[in-house]
Design a protein around this motif. Sequence first.
Motif, mmCIF file in Angstrom:
data_model
loop_
_atom_site.group_PDB
_atom_site.id
_atom_site.type_symbol
_atom_site.label_atom_id
_atom_site.label_comp_id
_atom_site.label_asym_id
_atom_site.label_seq_id
_atom_site.Cartn_x
_atom_site.Cartn_y
_atom_site.Cartn_z
ATOM 1 N N TRP A 9 0.838 -1.200 0.000
ATOM 2 C CA TRP A 9 0.000 0.000 0.000
ATOM 3 C C TRP A 9 0.873 1.252 0.000
ATOM 4 N N ALA A 10 1.868 1.250 0.867
ATOM 5 C CA ALA A 10 2.720 2.438 1.001
ATOM 6 C C ALA A 10 3.558 2.678 -0.249
ATOM 7 N N MET A 11 4.066 1.618 -0.850
ATOM 8 C CA MET A 11 4.921 1.764 -2.022
ATOM 9 C C MET A 11 4.129 2.121 -3.275
ATOM 10 N N TRP A 12 2.942 1.559 -3.390
ATOM 11 C CA TRP A 12 2.153 1.761 -4.599
ATOM 12 C C TRP A 12 1.375 3.071 -4.597
ATOM 13 N N SER A 13 1.111 3.615 -3.418
ATOM 14 C CA SER A 13 0.372 4.879 -3.308
ATOM 15 C C SER A 13 1.134 5.821 -2.385
ATOM 16 N N PRO A 14 2.274 6.311 -2.840
ATOM 17 C CA PRO A 14 3.158 7.079 -1.953
ATOM 18 C C PRO A 14 2.578 8.407 -1.471
ATOM 19 N N THR A 15 1.555 8.921 -2.140
ATOM 20 C CA THR A 15 0.966 10.190 -1.721
ATOM 21 C C THR A 15 -0.294 10.012 -0.879
ATOM 22 N N TRP A 16 -0.724 8.762 -0.692
ATOM 23 C CA TRP A 16 -1.966 8.476 0.033
ATOM 24 C C TRP A 16 -1.656 8.290 1.512
ATOM 25 N N ARG A 17 -2.159 9.165 2.340
ATOM 26 C CA ARG A 17 -1.888 9.118 3.774
ATOM 27 C C ARG A 17 -2.999 8.357 4.502
ATOM 28 N N PHE A 18 -3.059 7.064 4.292
ATOM 29 C CA PHE A 18 -4.058 6.247 4.976
ATOM 30 C C PHE A 18 -3.622 6.006 6.424
ATOM 31 N N ASP A 19 -4.603 5.828 7.311
ATOM 32 C CA ASP A 19 -4.293 5.611 8.721
ATOM 33 C C ASP A 19 -4.488 4.144 9.094
ATOM 34 N N ASP A 20 -4.200 3.813 10.347
ATOM 35 C CA ASP A 20 -4.296 2.435 10.817
ATOM 36 C C ASP A 20 -5.718 1.897 10.704
ATOM 37 N N VAL A 21 -6.698 2.736 11.014
ATOM 38 C CA VAL A 21 -8.092 2.301 10.961
ATOM 39 C C VAL A 21 -8.469 1.909 9.537
#
Length: 298
Positions: free
Chosen positions: A175-187
């Motif tokens: 998730w982090a590598m493929w969407s580097p601008t997406w600041r998703f949270d733990d929830v």
Amino acid sequence: MQHKSVTTDVLDIAYLDYGAPDGWPCIMGHGFPYDVNAYAEAAQILAQAGARVLVPWLRGYGPTRFRSASTLRSGEQAALGADLLAFMDALEIDRAIVGGYDWGGRAACVVSVLHPERVVALVSGNSYNIQNIARSMEPASPPEEAALWYQYLFHNERGRSALERNRRGFARQLWAMWSPTWRFDDVTFDRSAVSFDNPDFVDVVIHSYRHRYALVEGDPAYAAIEAKLAAQPPVRVPTIAIDGDSDGVNPGTAHHARKFEGFFERRVFTGAGHNLPQERPAEWAQAVLDVRKAAAKP
């Protein structure tokens, strides 16, 4: 939101159902390693616009289950396409707008090319999403090869063991590598990560990433479908194809335009990565509405 379930020959397919039962049918598919929550916002927008939006968990994800222990836990593209068609049949949906990205987009593309009479229009993340397995061993550029590290890891038993031991860790890394601008949270992550606890998740994923390189055999039940896909048939239904300009695994698909006949439009979501509908729900929903409008034109 409580999920529903429908039975096909192979699967008990769990799905979410948004909108009025008599709304215009719209089926959206998620990718790896994501789940139905990718459409939580986009589906609501579409439902408000009159759609009945159906979002199934793919084989190996969430509450979806194989009906027989003897069925090969295949993740091949033909199986995904067959599942989508069987899902439509089980719900008695004659025609629908279909769409998705990654694995879900592949299923939508398969049905669009092989059963265009069942498809009103297509929204495809990363455009022509049908694998050319015969050419899968041709090398790509160094940056592209580097982005596919996880696929090569899954080709061996170390990779299988790694995924089995740490499904959520690998998913979060991707998730982090493929969407580097997406600041998703733990929830947000945890809401989807429970879908990876499916008992067939690892087997389906490993088979998918080995079959696409012709490293393992497919399920004989889908051999005829794979043979048709090997010809790389064009998409003839109205299509809007979408890329994210910050996608960390797919470098862009402008060169896919030649694979589409009839109405075709390519859009680029600025600042979006790989998980297009969850990162840009309003823009994704607008693409569905726009391609529906295009399909309605004489």
